[in-house]
Design an enzyme around this catalytic site. Structure first.
Site, mmCIF file in Angstrom:
data_model
loop_
_atom_site.group_PDB
_atom_site.id
_atom_site.type_symbol
_atom_site.label_atom_id
_atom_site.label_comp_id
_atom_site.label_asym_id
_atom_site.label_seq_id
_atom_site.Cartn_x
_atom_site.Cartn_y
_atom_site.Cartn_z
ATOM 1 N N GLU A 174 0.792 -1.225 0.000
ATOM 2 C CA GLU A 174 0.000 0.000 0.000
ATOM 3 C C GLU A 174 0.831 1.286 0.000
ATOM 4 O OE1 GLU A 174 -2.893 -0.085 3.145
ATOM 5 O OE2 GLU A 174 -3.875 -1.864 2.368
ATOM 6 N N GLU A 191 -5.168 -8.632 1.051
ATOM 7 C CA GLU A 191 -5.813 -8.291 2.324
ATOM 8 C C GLU A 191 -7.282 -8.014 2.084
ATOM 9 O OE1 GLU A 191 -4.189 -5.009 4.653
ATOM 10 O OE2 GLU A 191 -2.153 -5.728 4.250
HETATM 11 C C1 FCB Z 1 -4.280 -1.995 5.620
HETATM 12 C C2 FCB Z 1 -2.889 -2.330 6.109
HETATM 13 C C3 FCB Z 1 -2.848 -3.355 7.208
HETATM 14 C C4 FCB Z 1 -3.978 -3.180 8.183
HETATM 15 C C5 FCB Z 1 -5.296 -3.077 7.453
HETATM 16 C C6 FCB Z 1 -6.500 -2.953 8.365
HETATM 17 O O1 FCB Z 1 -4.299 -0.710 5.110
HETATM 18 O O2 FCB Z 1 -2.097 -2.796 5.046
HETATM 19 O O3 FCB Z 1 -1.589 -3.299 7.829
HETATM 20 O O4 FCB Z 1 -3.741 -2.100 8.983
HETATM 21 O O5 FCB Z 1 -5.279 -1.989 6.584
#
Ligand code: FCB
Length: 463
Positions: A167, A368
């Site tokens: 990210e 994620e």
């Molecule tokens: C993302 C991050 C991760 C976590 C999630 C909830 O932005 O990559 O580390 O904090 O959000």
């Protein structure tokens, strides 16, 4: 009634974490401070002054954690390396103790038939590199590439999946734009420069790693959003174009198409002249990848400003959105998670189909996806039905995308266990495994058992 949904037989079921959020052992094994150590130790910057000093103590308990992963049947585990554990201070040779920790972690994963997936950078820049200027400085890209080569050399014999950055939008625009994340600075031009140098570091690292091991799967993880206008007006459509530009296309276009989107450059013209972009940078940044990681959580619904109405506090200046500070982020009154993020599974289909349609065709992974909810331990159990519902809806979205031809190859739930949620400290819980931070007791929640069942049947049961 929903139907049973079966995923492709090679689908990679995983869970994800990040070093600073779980490891602890902050001063052990030769590790030195990163910008997140400094930030979390600065009074007032994290909830209740929480730090990652101990976190889930995974540094000492990784074998127990891997046992839990194996019990869940995870096929893969995505974790990040702490740069300053591998290369203290961010310069010079590797630290054998740091390398040894990750080699033991990886070996234990492999013994349990769990595919290790390494993220090289999940936001923990060595503090001395920040002191020298951080990501707004071009040199940081070179430092990152050097570190990436060292780390890949140390673990490349046993890890084949490599993600350069997690990210970069957050590193650049939260770190240097709004200052909500480390290093906590608020300088719009520096944020844009940071974004560029993060991508440059990514490209340099990809080139070097590819040269060493062309057979490895290499990618980057972007946090992509579905973005839509609140109303069907030209002004709201412009707001959506701007936020899609900064959140998504600012990274997707350079990395996958080799150019900045002209409308975003124009939106940013009051902020920067882009003189930090040098000849040849875009070729490096767009070095072809073998996979793309997507983190998906929610949708942004945006609107043009209304005169006399203040934007919502979370989004107020200093802003995450340089040059587009005026855009309003609106809530629709749909169910939200404990982060106040709207739950929007169709947005995930939208994002996957869009990336597949508008960019070079690459294998995609959800690296994620998950949700924070207020969990209660009752008689030693956590029945997190809201989290199960969130995962279920988003996996159905993944299945829809696959059925429409998107080459989605795997899914990593965020997160394996509760952890240090950055500026929110330990006040937000995203885990499938509950952590009692006083005793370090691990308790798999209902979602962990549910996910184990999903993995076992390679899909979702009929309901
Ligand atoms: C993302 C991050 C991760 C976590 C999630 C909830 O932005 O990559 O580390 O904090 O959000």
């Amino acid at each position: 009634m929903t139907n049973e949904l079966i995923f492709p037989s090679t689908f990679l079921w995983g869970a994800a974490t990040a070093a600073y959020q779980i490891e602890g052992g902050a001063t052990e094994g030769g590790r030195t401070p990163s910008i997140w150590d400094t930030f979390s130790h600065t009074p007032g910057l994290t909830k209740q002054g929480h730090t990652g000093d101990v976190a889930c103590d995974h540094y000492h308990r990784f074998r127990d954690d891997i046992k839990l992963m194996a019990e869940m049947g995870l096929k893969s585990y995505r974790f990040s390396l702490s740069w300053t554990r591998i290369q203290p201070g961010g310069v010079g040779p590797v630290n054998p103790e740091g390398v040894d920790f990750y080699q033991r972690l990886v070996d234990d994963l492999l013994e349990h038939d769990i595919e290790p997936w390494v993220t090289l950078y999940h936001w923990d820049l060595p503090q001395p590199l920040q002191d020298a200027g951080g990501w707004p400085l071009r040199d940081t890209a070179e430092r990152f590439a050097d570190y990436a080569v060292l780390a890949h050399h140390a673990l490349g014999d046993r890890v084949r999946y490599w993600t350069t950055l997690n990210e970069p939008w957050c590193s650049a625009f939260l770190g240097y734009g709004s200052g909500a994340h480390a290093p906590g600075l608020s300088d719009p031009e520096a944020a844009v420069q940071a974004g560029h140098h993060l991508m440059l570091g990514h490209g340099l690292a990809v080139r070097a790693i590819k040269e060493a091991r062309p057979d490895h799967d290499l990618g980057i993880t972007l946090n992509l959003y579905a973005v839509s206008p609140q109303r069907d007006t030209a002004a709201d459509a412009d707001a959506a174009r701007r936020i899609d530009g900064l959140a998504n296309r600012f990274f997707l276009d350079p990395i996958l198409l080799g150019e900045y989107p002209p409308d975003v450059v124009e939106d940013l013209s009051q902020v920067t002249d882009f003189k930090h972009v040098r000849d040849g940078d875009m070729e490096i940044i767009s070095t072809p990848l073998s996979v793309l990681g997507i983190n998906y959580y929610s949708r942004h619904v945006v609107a043009a400003p209304i005169e006399g109405v203040e934007p919502e506090p979370y989004w107020r200046a200093p802003s995450n959105w340089p040059g587009s500070e005026h855009v309003r982020f609106v809530t629709r009154g749909v169910p939200v998670t404990d982060m106040n993020w709207e739950i929007d599974a169709p947005g995930l289909v939208e994002v996957l189909e869009r990336v597949h349609r508008e960019y070079p065709k690459l294998p995609l992974y959800i690296t994620e996806n998950g949700a924070a909810f207020v969990d209660e331990v009752v008689d030693g159990e956590v029945d997190d039905i809201d989290r199960v519902a969130y995962f279920d809806a988003h996996l159905r979205a993944c299945h829809t995308a696959i059925s429409s031809g998107v080459p989605l190859r795997g899914y990593f739930a965020w997160s394996l266990m509760d952890n240090f949620e950055w500026a929110w400290g330990y006040t937000k819980r995203f885990g499938m495994i509950h952590i009692d931070y006083d005793s370090q007791l691990r308790t798999p929640k209902s979602s962990a058992r549910w996910y184990a069942d999903v993995i076992r049947r390679n899909g979702l049961a009929a309901q």
